[in-house]
Design a protein around this motif. Sequence first.
Motif, PDB file in Angstrom:
ATOM      1  N   LEU A 151       0.856  -1.188   0.000  1.00  0.00           N
ATOM      2  CA  LEU A 151       0.000   0.000   0.000  1.00  0.00           C
ATOM      3  C   LEU A 151       0.891   1.237   0.000  1.00  0.00           C
ATOM      4  CD1 LEU A 151      -2.642  -1.178   2.603  1.00  0.00           C
ATOM      5  CD2 LEU A 151      -2.939  -0.954   0.132  1.00  0.00           C
ATOM      6  N   PRO A 152       0.375   2.376  -0.483  1.00  0.00           N
ATOM      7  CA  PRO A 152       1.211   3.578  -0.555  1.00  0.00           C
ATOM      8  C   PRO A 152       1.689   4.006   0.838  1.00  0.00           C
ATOM      9  CG  PRO A 152      -0.944   3.933  -1.589  1.00  0.00           C
ATOM     10  CD  PRO A 152      -0.974   2.585  -0.989  1.00  0.00           C
ATOM     11  N   ASP A 153       2.889   4.594   0.895  1.00  0.00           N
ATOM     12  CA  ASP A 153       3.426   5.012   2.200  1.00  0.00           C
ATOM     13  C   ASP A 153       2.964   6.411   2.595  1.00  0.00           C
ATOM     14  OD1 ASP A 153       5.160   6.862   0.777  1.00  0.00           O
ATOM     15  OD2 ASP A 153       6.368   5.126   0.264  1.00  0.00           O
ATOM     16  N   HIS A 154       2.402   7.162   1.657  1.00  0.00           N
ATOM     17  CA  HIS A 154       1.887   8.526   1.907  1.00  0.00           C
ATOM     18  C   HIS A 154       2.946   9.493   2.414  1.00  0.00           C
ATOM     19  CE1 HIS A 154      -2.095   7.219   0.925  1.00  0.00           C
ATOM     20  NE2 HIS A 154      -2.112   6.318   1.874  1.00  0.00           N
ATOM     21  N   LEU A 155       4.213   9.192   2.179  1.00  0.00           N
ATOM     22  CA  LEU A 155       5.257  10.133   2.587  1.00  0.00           C
ATOM     23  C   LEU A 155       5.224  11.355   1.685  1.00  0.00           C
ATOM     24  CD1 LEU A 155       8.684   8.434   3.361  1.00  0.00           C
ATOM     25  CD2 LEU A 155       6.990   9.378   4.929  1.00  0.00           C
ATOM     26  N   VAL A 156       5.403  12.524   2.291  1.00  0.00           N
ATOM     27  CA  VAL A 156       5.497  13.752   1.505  1.00  0.00           C
ATOM     28  C   VAL A 156       6.930  14.241   1.602  1.00  0.00           C
ATOM     29  CG1 VAL A 156       4.664  16.119   1.299  1.00  0.00           C
ATOM     30  CG2 VAL A 156       3.098  14.300   2.010  1.00  0.00           C
ATOM     31  N   GLU A 157       7.504  14.600   0.468  1.00  0.00           N
ATOM     32  CA  GLU A 157       8.911  15.000   0.458  1.00  0.00           C
ATOM     33  C   GLU A 157       9.144  16.186   1.391  1.00  0.00           C
ATOM     34  OE1 GLU A 157      10.614  15.535  -3.385  1.00  0.00           O
ATOM     35  OE2 GLU A 157      12.643  15.609  -2.556  1.00  0.00           O
ATOM     36  N   GLY A 158      10.145  16.074   2.231  1.00  0.00           N
ATOM     37  CA  GLY A 158      10.496  17.169   3.131  1.00  0.00           C
ATOM     38  C   GLY A 158       9.888  17.024   4.522  1.00  0.00           C
ATOM     39  N   ASP A 159       8.910  16.173   4.689  1.00  0.00           N
ATOM     40  CA  ASP A 159       8.265  15.998   5.997  1.00  0.00           C
ATOM     41  C   ASP A 159       9.112  15.034   6.835  1.00  0.00           C
ATOM     42  OD1 ASP A 159       6.666  15.590   8.165  1.00  0.00           O
ATOM     43  OD2 ASP A 159       4.843  15.123   7.037  1.00  0.00           O
ATOM     44  N   THR A 160      10.181  15.582   7.424  1.00  0.00           N
ATOM     45  CA  THR A 160      11.151  14.712   8.099  1.00  0.00           C
ATOM     46  C   THR A 160      10.571  14.022   9.330  1.00  0.00           C
ATOM     47  OG1 THR A 160      11.991  16.693   9.188  1.00  0.00           O
ATOM     48  CG2 THR A 160      13.226  15.901   7.288  1.00  0.00           C
ATOM     49  N   ASN A 161       9.553  14.642   9.957  1.00  0.00           N
ATOM     50  CA  ASN A 161       8.926  13.973  11.105  1.00  0.00           C
ATOM     51  C   ASN A 161       8.235  12.690  10.645  1.00  0.00           C
ATOM     52  OD1 ASN A 161       9.741  15.792  13.009  1.00  0.00           O
ATOM     53  ND2 ASN A 161       7.965  17.127  12.711  1.00  0.00           N
ATOM     54  N   ALA A 162       7.567  12.780   9.484  1.00  0.00           N
ATOM     55  CA  ALA A 162       6.905  11.587   8.944  1.00  0.00           C
ATOM     56  C   ALA A 162       7.943  10.542   8.546  1.00  0.00           C
ATOM     57  CB  ALA A 162       6.046  11.964   7.740  1.00  0.00           C
ATOM     58  N   TYR A 163       9.093  11.016   8.048  1.00  0.00           N
ATOM     59  CA  TYR A 163      10.164  10.055   7.716  1.00  0.00           C
ATOM     60  C   TYR A 163      10.516   9.239   8.952  1.00  0.00           C
ATOM     61  CZ  TYR A 163      11.448  13.063   3.652  1.00  0.00           C
ATOM     62  OH  TYR A 163      11.466  13.805   2.501  1.00  0.00           O
ATOM     63  N   LYS A 164      10.744   9.989  10.047  1.00  0.00           N
ATOM     64  CA  LYS A 164      11.230   9.328  11.269  1.00  0.00           C
ATOM     65  C   LYS A 164      10.195   8.360  11.833  1.00  0.00           C
ATOM     66  CE  LYS A 164      14.424  12.964  12.510  1.00  0.00           C
ATOM     67  NZ  LYS A 164      14.322  14.363  12.899  1.00  0.00           N
ATOM     68  N   ALA A 165       8.920   8.687  11.613  1.00  0.00           N
ATOM     69  CA  ALA A 165       7.863   7.836  12.158  1.00  0.00           C
ATOM     70  C   ALA A 165       7.660   6.570  11.323  1.00  0.00           C
ATOM     71  CB  ALA A 165       6.557   8.626  12.222  1.00  0.00           C
ATOM     72  N   LEU A 166       8.200   6.592  10.111  1.00  0.00           N
ATOM     73  CA  LEU A 166       7.964   5.457   9.206  1.00  0.00           C
ATOM     74  C   LEU A 166       8.841   4.264   9.575  1.00  0.00           C
ATOM     75  CD1 LEU A 166       6.447   4.708   6.505  1.00  0.00           C
ATOM     76  CD2 LEU A 166       8.611   5.205   5.371  1.00  0.00           C
ATOM     77  N   SER A 167       8.216   3.121   9.646  1.00  0.00           N
ATOM     78  CA  SER A 167       8.989   1.904   9.897  1.00  0.00           C
ATOM     79  C   SER A 167       8.405   0.798   9.033  1.00  0.00           C
ATOM     80  CB  SER A 167       8.921   1.539  11.376  1.00  0.00           C
ATOM     81  OG  SER A 167       9.791   0.465  11.607  1.00  0.00           O
ATOM     82  N   THR A 168       8.835  -0.397   9.275  1.00  0.00           N
ATOM     83  CA  THR A 168       8.308  -1.495   8.466  1.00  0.00           C
ATOM     84  C   THR A 168       8.041  -2.719   9.323  1.00  0.00           C
ATOM     85  OG1 THR A 168       8.736  -2.937   6.582  1.00  0.00           O
ATOM     86  CG2 THR A 168      10.641  -2.313   7.915  1.00  0.00           C
TER      87      THR A 168
END
Length: 213
Positions: A73-90
Amino acid sequence: MNKTQSIVVASLLVSVGLMSCNSGNMRRNPGKIYTPDMTYSRAYDAYTQNPNFSDTQTSRVPIKGTIANNIDLPDHLVEGDTNAYKALSTSYRFNDAELTEGGRLYMIYCGICHGTNLDGNGPLYSSGKFPAMPANLKDGKYLSMNVGTMYAAIKFGKGLMGSYSSQLQTKQRWQVIAFIKKIQSENGGSPYIYGTTTSTPGSAIVDSAATVN
Ligand code: HEC
């Protein structure tokens, strides 16, 4: 005229008669078509103009939000949203074969810059052809880099590093990251938690208690 002769003459006459139907010795009429719906498609052919769409194209792109079979499924990450980057795991956990595949993908797509042993000194950089030092993935800052930030680097690129989103599907990105994390865990990084104890898919996770960093 005996019987054989009359049969020969009769068949000659029939042949001449049949040939005379074909004026000029050329058949211009293709005759009857068997299953015309199959010969001439009633649907619009892929590359023909289509009056039903404003752009006249018959080939359409999939409806927005369509997801291919067996794709994450899509990860919905938006470029530049570093907080969302950090919250993303697998939740992916890889067996030995999948981890080896991650290493293979790393060597294809990343090793040229980041080096076959992850020290940032790959042939493209060491030859002087690439101006920026690729991240030394064995260095302190990157050893503890969270996996979501790594994922974002693959998806969007970072600085002079381009995006690899068109080359690597989501699972493959995580496989590459798992490979990096495995090597990092052997070089002072946090414990490796992305594998299974055996190469059997679905078996227990090595260290489920370790925090995902
Ligand atoms: C063409 C050279 C090149 C290739 C190929 C390349 N990188 Fe990079 N990478 C860089 C450079 C240069 C940086 C440093 C960017 C910066 O900090 O401005 C970097 C940074 C990174 C970072 C740190 C990101 C951050 O937020 O600081 C990660 C993780 C990374 N790369 C992973 C990868 C992976 C995984 C691949 C393969 C899919 C890859 N790179 C392929 C050049 C490359």
